[in-house]
Design a protein around this motif. Structure first.
Motif, PDB file in Angstrom:
ATOM      1  N   LYS A  96     -64.524  18.383 -42.532  1.00 24.33           N
ATOM      2  CA  LYS A  96     -63.640  19.098 -41.285  1.00 24.33           C
ATOM      3  C   LYS A  96     -64.323  20.546 -41.425  1.00 24.33           C
ATOM      4  O   LYS A  96     -64.066  21.143 -40.402  1.00 24.33           O
ATOM      5  N   SER A  98     -68.863  20.801 -38.764  1.00 24.83           N
ATOM      6  CA  SER A  98     -68.070  20.460 -37.613  1.00 24.83           C
ATOM      7  C   SER A  98     -68.258  21.147 -36.415  1.00 24.83           C
ATOM      8  O   SER A  98     -67.676  20.946 -35.266  1.00 24.83           O
ATOM      9  N   GLU A 153     -58.538  12.929 -42.265  1.00 27.87           N
ATOM     10  CA  GLU A 153     -58.740  14.241 -41.514  1.00 27.87           C
ATOM     11  C   GLU A 153     -58.496  14.372 -40.148  1.00 27.87           C
ATOM     12  O   GLU A 153     -58.753  15.215 -39.507  1.00 27.87           O
TER      13      GLU A 153
END
Length: 185
Positions: free
Chosen positions: A103, A108, A125
């Protein structure tokens, strides 16, 4: 199947404790040993699909200013992630899948720039702040068994496997969670 690097930063470095995860304790590593590094993610062109592994830093992320105590330096900008992606000859609308290794923003940051992509992310996540407001998330539970010496994987399509592998993303209360790798046959 063709694999291409989406290169957006160069001339970075990672110290030995950072590069090896520091799992055994920071005292086990020499922080003065630095490995050359850069930031790039990968694109897999299967002929009928365009799949990204991560989506780089968010647009406008400034370069860091490293010093002698920095564990990592992601490097100097070559170009923004979306420009690096476009330089390979692709358009965001062509991306069908994104495999999110973890993440953190350097992986991301541009998820929302790919409107047609299904985004595969570890089910653990899904509640991450970085993923709030992102549509098309597909929870991955790694139910396809072992992949060589890795105990868990998820087959994404023939020849592409999402692998559960220990890494450096942290959850609340400083507990480590997994990082994921992608393997191609």
């Amino acid at each position: 199947m063709e694999i291409k690097a989406v290169k957006f930063r160069k001339d970075g470095f990672y110290t030995q404790p950072f590069a090896f995860g520091g799992e055994e304790g920071m005292d086990k590593f020499d922080k003065n040993i630095r490995y050359r590094g850069s930031l790039q993610n990968y694109l897999i062109d299967t002929g009928d699909e365009v799949i990204l592994i991560d989506t780089g830093l968010p647009a406008g992320t400034p370069e860091e200013a490293p010093d002698e105590n920095s564990l990592a330096f992601t490097g100097k900008d070559i170009r923004g992630y979306i420009d690096a992606f476009a330089a390979l000859g692709y358009k965001p609308e062509q991306v069908t899948k994104i495999l999110l290794t973890h993440k953190r923003a350097d992986h991301s940051g541009e998820l929302k720039s790919f409107p047609n992509a299904k985004i595969y992310v570890n089910a653990d996540e899904l509640s991450a702040d970085e993923l709030q407001g992102v549509s098309n998330l597909i929870p991955v539970r790694f139910t396809d068994g072992a992949y060589y010496n890795f105990p868990a994987c998820q087959k994404i399509r023939d020849g592409i496997y999402f692998i559960k592998a220990k890494g450096h993303t942290k959850r609340r209360h400083d507990r480590r969670i997994a990082r994921y790798a992608v393997f191609y046959k």
